[in-house]
Each structure stands twice: as structure tokens, then as C-alpha cells.
Design a protein around this motif. Structure first.
Motif, PDB file in Angstrom:
ATOM      1  N   THR A 151       0.814  -1.230   0.000  1.00  0.00           N
ATOM      2  CA  THR A 151       0.000   0.000   0.000  1.00  0.00           C
ATOM      3  C   THR A 151       0.841   1.270   0.000  1.00  0.00           C
ATOM      4  O   THR A 151       0.297   2.360  -0.176  1.00  0.00           O
ATOM      5  CB  THR A 151      -0.937   0.093   1.240  1.00  0.00           C
ATOM      6  OG1 THR A 151      -0.146   0.328   2.425  1.00  0.00           O
ATOM      7  CG2 THR A 151      -1.797  -1.135   1.406  1.00  0.00           C
ATOM      8  N   ALA A 152       2.146   1.132   0.214  1.00  0.00           N
ATOM      9  CA  ALA A 152       2.994   2.327   0.373  1.00  0.00           C
ATOM     10  C   ALA A 152       2.965   3.225  -0.854  1.00  0.00           C
ATOM     11  O   ALA A 152       3.228   4.422  -0.750  1.00  0.00           O
ATOM     12  CB  ALA A 152       4.438   1.929   0.701  1.00  0.00           C
ATOM     13  N   VAL A 153       2.661   2.664  -2.010  1.00  0.00           N
ATOM     14  CA  VAL A 153       2.636   3.464  -3.243  1.00  0.00           C
ATOM     15  C   VAL A 153       1.207   3.829  -3.652  1.00  0.00           C
ATOM     16  O   VAL A 153       0.987   4.273  -4.775  1.00  0.00           O
ATOM     17  CB  VAL A 153       3.341   2.725  -4.403  1.00  0.00           C
ATOM     18  CG1 VAL A 153       4.843   2.683  -4.156  1.00  0.00           C
ATOM     19  CG2 VAL A 153       2.792   1.320  -4.598  1.00  0.00           C
ATOM     20  N   CYS A 154       0.263   3.639  -2.737  1.00  0.00           N
ATOM     21  CA  CYS A 154      -1.155   3.844  -3.081  1.00  0.00           C
ATOM     22  C   CYS A 154      -1.759   5.077  -2.410  1.00  0.00           C
ATOM     23  O   CYS A 154      -1.378   5.453  -1.317  1.00  0.00           O
ATOM     24  CB  CYS A 154      -1.982   2.627  -2.667  1.00  0.00           C
ATOM     25  SG  CYS A 154      -1.540   1.126  -3.553  1.00  0.00           S
ATOM     26  N   SER A 155      -2.744   5.639  -3.087  1.00  0.00           N
ATOM     27  CA  SER A 155      -3.594   6.706  -2.541  1.00  0.00           C
ATOM     28  C   SER A 155      -5.054   6.290  -2.696  1.00  0.00           C
ATOM     29  O   SER A 155      -5.393   5.517  -3.593  1.00  0.00           O
ATOM     30  CB  SER A 155      -3.383   8.008  -3.324  1.00  0.00           C
ATOM     31  OG  SER A 155      -2.085   8.507  -3.121  1.00  0.00           O
ATOM     32  N   ILE A 157      -7.256   4.347  -1.103  1.00  0.00           N
ATOM     33  CA  ILE A 157      -7.540   2.907  -1.127  1.00  0.00           C
ATOM     34  C   ILE A 157      -9.025   2.658  -0.857  1.00  0.00           C
ATOM     35  O   ILE A 157      -9.577   3.149   0.115  1.00  0.00           O
ATOM     36  CB  ILE A 157      -6.690   2.171  -0.068  1.00  0.00           C
ATOM     37  CG1 ILE A 157      -5.205   2.421  -0.344  1.00  0.00           C
ATOM     38  CG2 ILE A 157      -7.007   0.674  -0.069  1.00  0.00           C
ATOM     39  CD1 ILE A 157      -4.291   1.890   0.752  1.00  0.00           C
ATOM     40  N   ASN A 283      -5.346   4.330  -6.219  1.00  0.00           N
ATOM     41  CA  ASN A 283      -4.597   5.054  -7.247  1.00  0.00           C
ATOM     42  C   ASN A 283      -3.134   5.105  -6.855  1.00  0.00           C
ATOM     43  O   ASN A 283      -2.815   5.771  -5.882  1.00  0.00           O
ATOM     44  CB  ASN A 283      -5.123   6.484  -7.384  1.00  0.00           C
ATOM     45  CG  ASN A 283      -6.592   6.514  -7.717  1.00  0.00           C
ATOM     46  OD1 ASN A 283      -7.066   5.760  -8.545  1.00  0.00           O
ATOM     47  ND2 ASN A 283      -7.317   7.378  -7.019  1.00  0.00           N
ATOM     48  N   PRO A 284      -2.235   4.438  -7.546  1.00  0.00           N
ATOM     49  CA  PRO A 284      -2.526   3.436  -8.572  1.00  0.00           C
ATOM     50  C   PRO A 284      -3.002   2.153  -7.919  1.00  0.00           C
ATOM     51  O   PRO A 284      -2.718   1.924  -6.746  1.00  0.00           O
ATOM     52  CB  PRO A 284      -1.141   3.233  -9.221  1.00  0.00           C
ATOM     53  CG  PRO A 284      -0.170   3.490  -8.123  1.00  0.00           C
ATOM     54  CD  PRO A 284      -0.787   4.568  -7.291  1.00  0.00           C
ATOM     55  N   PRO A 285      -3.678   1.276  -8.682  1.00  0.00           N
ATOM     56  CA  PRO A 285      -3.994  -0.043  -8.131  1.00  0.00           C
ATOM     57  C   PRO A 285      -2.708  -0.860  -8.021  1.00  0.00           C
ATOM     58  O   PRO A 285      -1.739  -0.599  -8.727  1.00  0.00           O
ATOM     59  CB  PRO A 285      -4.930  -0.649  -9.180  1.00  0.00           C
ATOM     60  CG  PRO A 285      -4.588   0.056 -10.457  1.00  0.00           C
ATOM     61  CD  PRO A 285      -4.127   1.438 -10.078  1.00  0.00           C
ATOM     62  N   MET A 286      -2.704  -1.818  -7.109  1.00  0.00           N
ATOM     63  CA  MET A 286      -1.559  -2.735  -7.008  1.00  0.00           C
ATOM     64  C   MET A 286      -2.094  -4.160  -7.023  1.00  0.00           C
ATOM     65  O   MET A 286      -3.054  -4.481  -6.322  1.00  0.00           O
ATOM     66  CB  MET A 286      -0.770  -2.494  -5.708  1.00  0.00           C
ATOM     67  CG  MET A 286       0.142  -1.290  -5.748  1.00  0.00           C
ATOM     68  SD  MET A 286       1.603  -1.516  -6.822  1.00  0.00           S
ATOM     69  CE  MET A 286       2.649  -2.529  -5.763  1.00  0.00           C
ATOM     70  N   HIS A 287      -1.453  -4.997  -7.815  1.00  0.00           N
ATOM     71  CA  HIS A 287      -1.822  -6.412  -7.875  1.00  0.00           C
ATOM     72  C   HIS A 287      -0.532  -7.221  -7.755  1.00  0.00           C
ATOM     73  O   HIS A 287       0.250  -7.295  -8.695  1.00  0.00           O
ATOM     74  CB  HIS A 287      -2.547  -6.707  -9.191  1.00  0.00           C
ATOM     75  CG  HIS A 287      -2.871  -8.152  -9.372  1.00  0.00           C
ATOM     76  ND1 HIS A 287      -3.505  -8.643 -10.480  1.00  0.00           N
ATOM     77  CD2 HIS A 287      -2.667  -9.239  -8.573  1.00  0.00           C
ATOM     78  CE1 HIS A 287      -3.659  -9.961 -10.372  1.00  0.00           C
ATOM     79  NE2 HIS A 287      -3.146 -10.342  -9.231  1.00  0.00           N
TER      80      HIS A 287
ATOM     81  N   ARG B  25      -4.666  13.774   1.772  1.00  0.00           N
ATOM     82  CA  ARG B  25      -4.403  13.028   3.005  1.00  0.00           C
ATOM     83  C   ARG B  25      -4.862  13.827   4.222  1.00  0.00           C
ATOM     84  O   ARG B  25      -4.388  14.964   4.426  1.00  0.00           O
ATOM     85  CB  ARG B  25      -2.892  12.754   3.157  1.00  0.00           C
ATOM     86  CG  ARG B  25      -2.296  11.846   2.112  1.00  0.00           C
ATOM     87  CD  ARG B  25      -2.848  10.443   2.253  1.00  0.00           C
ATOM     88  NE  ARG B  25      -2.047   9.456   1.543  1.00  0.00           N
ATOM     89  CZ  ARG B  25      -2.063   9.249   0.236  1.00  0.00           C
ATOM     90  NH1 ARG B  25      -2.839   9.976  -0.537  1.00  0.00           N
ATOM     91  NH2 ARG B  25      -1.297   8.310  -0.302  1.00  0.00           N
ATOM     92  N   GLN B 298       2.028   8.040 -10.392  1.00  0.00           N
ATOM     93  CA  GLN B 298       1.098   8.005  -9.248  1.00  0.00           C
ATOM     94  C   GLN B 298       1.727   7.349  -8.035  1.00  0.00           C
ATOM     95  O   GLN B 298       1.472   7.740  -6.896  1.00  0.00           O
ATOM     96  CB  GLN B 298      -0.178   7.241  -9.626  1.00  0.00           C
ATOM     97  CG  GLN B 298      -1.063   7.972 -10.616  1.00  0.00           C
ATOM     98  CD  GLN B 298      -2.292   7.139 -10.989  1.00  0.00           C
ATOM     99  OE1 GLN B 298      -2.718   6.270 -10.236  1.00  0.00           O
ATOM    100  NE2 GLN B 298      -2.842   7.409 -12.154  1.00  0.00           N
ATOM    101  N   SER B 302       2.262   9.045  -4.327  1.00  0.00           N
ATOM    102  CA  SER B 302       1.718   8.414  -3.118  1.00  0.00           C
ATOM    103  C   SER B 302       2.814   8.122  -2.112  1.00  0.00           C
ATOM    104  O   SER B 302       2.656   8.335  -0.904  1.00  0.00           O
ATOM    105  CB  SER B 302       1.015   7.103  -3.476  1.00  0.00           C
ATOM    106  OG  SER B 302      -0.062   7.335  -4.349  1.00  0.00           O
ATOM    107  N   ARG B 328       3.961   2.275   4.420  1.00  0.00           N
ATOM    108  CA  ARG B 328       2.565   1.893   4.218  1.00  0.00           C
ATOM    109  C   ARG B 328       1.748   3.154   3.953  1.00  0.00           C
ATOM    110  O   ARG B 328       2.225   4.257   4.205  1.00  0.00           O
ATOM    111  CB  ARG B 328       2.044   1.172   5.447  1.00  0.00           C
ATOM    112  CG  ARG B 328       2.207   1.950   6.747  1.00  0.00           C
ATOM    113  CD  ARG B 328       1.891   1.071   7.938  1.00  0.00           C
ATOM    114  NE  ARG B 328       1.834   1.776   9.190  1.00  0.00           N
ATOM    115  CZ  ARG B 328       2.861   1.930  10.035  1.00  0.00           C
ATOM    116  NH1 ARG B 328       4.055   1.453   9.709  1.00  0.00           N
ATOM    117  NH2 ARG B 328       2.715   2.551  11.174  1.00  0.00           N
TER     118      ARG B 328
END
Lengths: 331, 331
Positions: A151-155, A157, A283-287, B25, B298, B302, B328
Motif C-alpha cells: 500500500t505504500a505506493v497507493c492513494s 484505497i 490510485n494506482p492499483p496494485m496487484h 491526506r 502516481q 503516493s 505503508r
């Protein structure tokens, strides 16, 4: 740098694996081993591990016996899954001034099921100036720590799903039995109703993620269902016939303020392959996929050994994987 | 909890993305914005971000101007890729008593290319009691931090390979140009020979991993090669004809004491899909795939916003992702 002196407490299958793994680390020095089983006490640790030469590490009945002959920095505890079963040991270790890395599943997020005991342990750890951490592969890594790091690279969620499939045929008999393999449906459901079957730690992973993200999800729902064999599953030790239980499917799910968290664990003799999967709608999604899964036993052994320097350097208290720095392998 | 007061320094494409992300945030409060471009100074930040209503945040020419009207906790710096270009700013920010989260690629592992400047910045940060961190998606996450975390469950690591493929067609024009798209081979090679083309940060990722694992690999080898278009690649802004450069393929590789580390980055207009992949030969082995890759822009925005509370809570000094806790997302 002086090696960190560690002692293995608990010499079941997990404890022996940790001991062997920790002995392979140049940063760690195994100075003792402890088990309550009178049949093990007094023997050499090497004998129990199947090592050819004696290690010169006699198995002791208590930490006090080990400490009588040398100092100890960190105790590697593998003696139980439930906090009430290990709290006495934890306090004793803290009073001896040693840090702890424990595989106790409930300790991965101790504030959930046993907040009062957690406060007691935390107070004792602070009073004694020691650090106590519960970790392992699951809980401790694949369905919580790795999810948080992703999640560290996500906004923004919106949903997190962590799915773990363990092909139990690849694992040892104890795990195969733990998941109800070969049981009839009625027996499984009776055990499930009494909380006597299922993976300990999924709720801990859930609330570790929630705590790490600052999400308040007061009422997570847990489900435990049997997975049935669709055809005969022969194994080395026993056969499962069609219709019998082949494993478990366990979930913990919760949502709050438009954010949703779903942990989904299948451990089954019918699963063709192990796989871990993390999907984050954001944003961005992570999979993220761990192809072939994260091996349960070996990963737990490694995790415990690798976290020793992190715990040795961490502040005093009952901590979680949120508090001990960036997890990584040590030399 | 009081929000952390942040200021965006540098309002190019990356800086504007960070500003917008940070404003989303709840734990952060954007209290100022800084750019050296006289055409931006004095305008409202909202205007630059394309927000309908003014934000009441005028763009200032310097941190001093912002500090004249209110206190600032953390500066989000997005002004350059190279330490010599940002060192003056970093010292000025430190002297103002503010922490820094920076996208400066060389800062992700500053001890490599500029050990003397790194020591100067570190000394200044400690003297002023502030924390300075370089991070982002790459370097900072996908080819270093995520790799390190994946090793946490491993023992006896023999080889680590991190491979990132960026399908540059999905990315903005600046990146497409940065990788040499549409160039002739000779021009690419001249620029590469002068160190004027290629991704800044791959060596930093390499040495961040090595430092995290305690591996000493004195002489890593870097290669930068063009990727050629095999057929015409039409884009919104320009066309690439067959035989012209479609992107770069860059590697850093090193080995020591039977352990090997390979980072392999392709950014190309010819790549069909983005993908990140980590393969660790160890016990147990780990094979992690980020399906569809980790979006460059993105993810960087983030990451910077998410690391603010980690940096605000970290000890003083010039730190790396090894030193600031478990990365995170924040709320």
C-alpha cells in the motif's frame, strides 16, 4: 560486530526449524535450547536436529538453567499459538532481561483478543527494558506485512483483498491434520463451532493491517467452512475419500467509511498449487502475486531469525511488525 | 492528532502530482508551495493544479517566504535527480528546522555516488535535528524496498533478480523522451557515453539492497543499451520508425561471496505491458510479480505523501528507506 546470543525455546517441529535456521546466520549465535519435555532435556540440540556432530548445546528445562551458565540477548519462542498459554513464559523472559521473537500467532496483533494481557505484557516489557514481537509467515508476513508494504505506493484505497492458497499436500502431516483433512463434515462443523479448528491469526492479520493503515473497522466478520474432496485424494499417511473434508476456507471481512478489507485463506489437500495474491483498489492499483506461494514452514523459520536484529535494536515494549523497522533478510 | 504541515517545493509535473496527492491526506495539511519559476510565483497553487477554486496557497519563491507567515513541519522536495543540484536546498531546509521527503533519485542511497556530500547533508541534518529521506517508486520502492521486504522470509539467499518493464506508451511524454524514443542509435550511444541518458537511480537501488542485506559488492557493473523499434510505433506526439530507438534497457549486476544481485530495467515504447518481477533464489525461494507493474508517476506521488509521518517520527539525519520503519499508506 558481536553476534547476538539467541536461545531457542520450544523444540517442536517449528522450534527445531527455527533453531536450525538461526544457526545458519553469522549475526546470531545459538547459546542454548529449552523444552519442557523431560525426554528432550539433557540431550544435545544437535541430536534433536539430526546434526551429525554434537553442538555442545544441552537442552535445558528452563531459561534460568541456560542463564546460569551464560548471558542471552534474545529468546526465540515457539511454544504456543494463544497468548494465555505463553504469557507466563513471556513475563519470565522479560524479567530475565531478554528480548523475544515469538511465533505465537495471537501475539502478531495482541491488542485484539487479549487487550488486558497485552497491556500486562507490554508494561512488563517496558519495565524490564525488553522488546517482544510476534511474527512468522502467517500471521506476520504474507497476509499483513507484505500487504501493508504494497500500500505504500497507493492513494485513496477503496478495497484490499489478500488471498492465500496453501496446497496442503506439499506440507507436513501436522498441517494436513490441523485443517481437518479426512474428517466428516459434521465433525468439522462441531470443531469449528467450538473454535477448535481453523487457522489462528487471520483476525490478527486483519487488525494489523487496519492498525497500520489507521482504519477503524470495529466489527470484522469471520467465516470458517470446510473444503470437500471431489474425488479420492491419496496421501503418504492417509486417504481422503470424495465428500470428506479436504481442508478449510477461512475469511475475515470488514468495511468502514467506504473502505473494505478482505482476507481469504484456503488450506486444502485438494488445492493444485499454492499462491498468494494481494489486490489493492486504489490510485494506482496494485496487484501483487507470490507465484507458487510463500512456503509456510521455511518462511516462518527465516522470518524469526531475520527479525532478531530488528527486535534487538527496537525500543522496549510489546511491539508488532508496524514498529520494528523494515523487515529483510540478515547474513 | 494535529495534521503535519507540509510544503511542496518544486512544481513540475512530479511536484504538482505530489501536491495534489498530499492534499488528499487527512494527516497532512498543505500550507505552502515553492517554485523558482517567476511565471509561477505569486499565483495560487490551485490554479497550477487545475483545481476550480483557489486554495489560498500562493506560490512562493523561497522557503523563507513561506516560513515568514507560518510554521512548516516537512518539505516535499521535487526539484532534481542529482545530489549536487539539490544539496544547497537541503541544507537551507535543514537550517529552517524542517524534515524533508525528496524525490531526488541519488538521495535514495546517497552514500554511493556522493559520499562527501552525503556526510555533509547528514551532519547538517543531525545538527539541525531534522530527518531527510530520498524515496519514490524507483528508486525507493519497486526495485529496492519491495525486494528487501520479500527477502524477510528467506534464508541462504544465492541470487536476487529484480526486473522492471515499463510500457512507456502508457506514460507521459517527458518519460518517453527521457528514454530516447525516436532517436537514432548513434545519438543514443553518444548520450549514453556521456551519462546523459538513462534512468537515474538503478545503482542507488542496487546499493540500497546490498546495504539492507549487509552484502559487500564493491564493483557493480552497469549497462545501458538502446531498445530498437521493430516496426513503426505511432504515438500521440510523435512516430518512431523501425530501427530507431524505442527505449532503454539498463542493468546493474554484481556478485560477491557466491551471492548475486541483478537489477534489470526496460522502459520502452515497444513494450506491450508493464510488469515488475522479483525472483529470489533462497530457502524458501520467493517469486513476486506486480501484475501490470507499479505505475511510475502516481506511485511516486503516493510514496512521498505516505512517508511523511514516517519521516516526521524518525530520528535526525540523512536516512534511507532502511531507517524509517514499515512503509505503508496513510489516511
Amino acid at each position: 560486530m558481536e553476534p547476538i546470543r539467541v536461545v531457542q525455546m520450544g523444540l517442536g517441529a517449528v522450534g527445531c526449524g527455527i533453531a536450525q535456521t538461526a544457526m545458519g546466520r553469522s549475526q546470531l549465535q545459538m547459546v542454548g535450547a529449552i523444552d519442557v519435555d523431560p525426554a528432550k532435556v539433557g540431550r544435545d540440540l544437535g541430536e534433536l536436529l539430526g546434526v551429525e556432530e554434537a553442538l555442545g548445546i544441552p537442552i535445558s528445562a528452563s531459561l534460568g538453567d541456560v542463564l546460569a551458565s551464560q548471558p542471552v540477548d534474545v529468546v526465540l519462542q515457539a511454544t504456543g499459538s494463544h497468548i494465555p498459554d505463553v504469557v507466563h513464559q513471556l513475563k519470565e523472559i522479560a524479567e530475565a532481561g531478554c528480548d523475544v521473537v515469538s511465533t505465537c500467532e495471537e501475539l502478531a496483533y495482541p491488542w485484539l483478543r487479549h487487550p488486558e494481557l497485552a497491556h500486562e505484557i507490554d508494561a512488563k516489557a517496558r519495565e524490564c527494558g525488553v522488546t517482544i514481537l510476534g511474527t512468522g509467515v502467517n500471521p506476520g508476513f504474507v497476509m499483513d506485512t507484505l500487504v501493508l508494504v504494497a500500500t505504500a505506493v497507493c492513494s485513496g484505497i477503496r478495497r484490499i483483498e489478500s488471498r492465500r492458497i496453501v496446497a496442503a499436500r506439499e506440507r507436513r502431516l501436522a498441517l494436513q491434520q490441523k485443517i481437518g483433512s479426512g474428517m466428516e463434515q459434521a465433525e468439522f462443523r462441531q470443531l469449528a463451532a467450538r473454535d477448535e479448528i481453523g487457522h489462528v491469526g487471520l483476525r490478527e492479520s486483519f487488525y494489523l493491517i487496519a492498525a497500520g493503515l489507521g482504519w477503524e473497522i470495529p466489527a470484522a466478520q469471520e467465516t470458517i467452512e470446510p473444503v470437500f474432496a471431489e474425488e479420492r485424494i491419496p496421501t503418504e499417511d492417509f486417504d481422503i475419500v470424495a465428500g470428506q473434508v479436504a481442508g478449510i476456507h477461512q475469511t475475515v471481512h470488514g468495511a468502514s467509511e467506504g473502505r473494505e478489507l478482505m482476507l481469504d485463506l484456503t488450506m486444502s489437500m485438494a488445492a493444485a498449487a499454492s499462491q498468494d495474491s494481494i489486490k489493492i483498489e486504489a490510485n494506482p492499483p496494485m496487484h501483487v502475486e507470490v507465484v507458487g506461494g510463500t512456503h509456510g514452514d521455511q518462511a516462518t523459520w527465516s522470518m524469526v531469525a531475520n527479525m532478531v536484529p530488528r527486535v534487538a535494536a527496537a525500543p522496549a515494549g510489546l511491539l508488532t511488525m508496524l514498529d520494528v523497522g523494515l523487515p529483510r533478510a540478515i547474513g
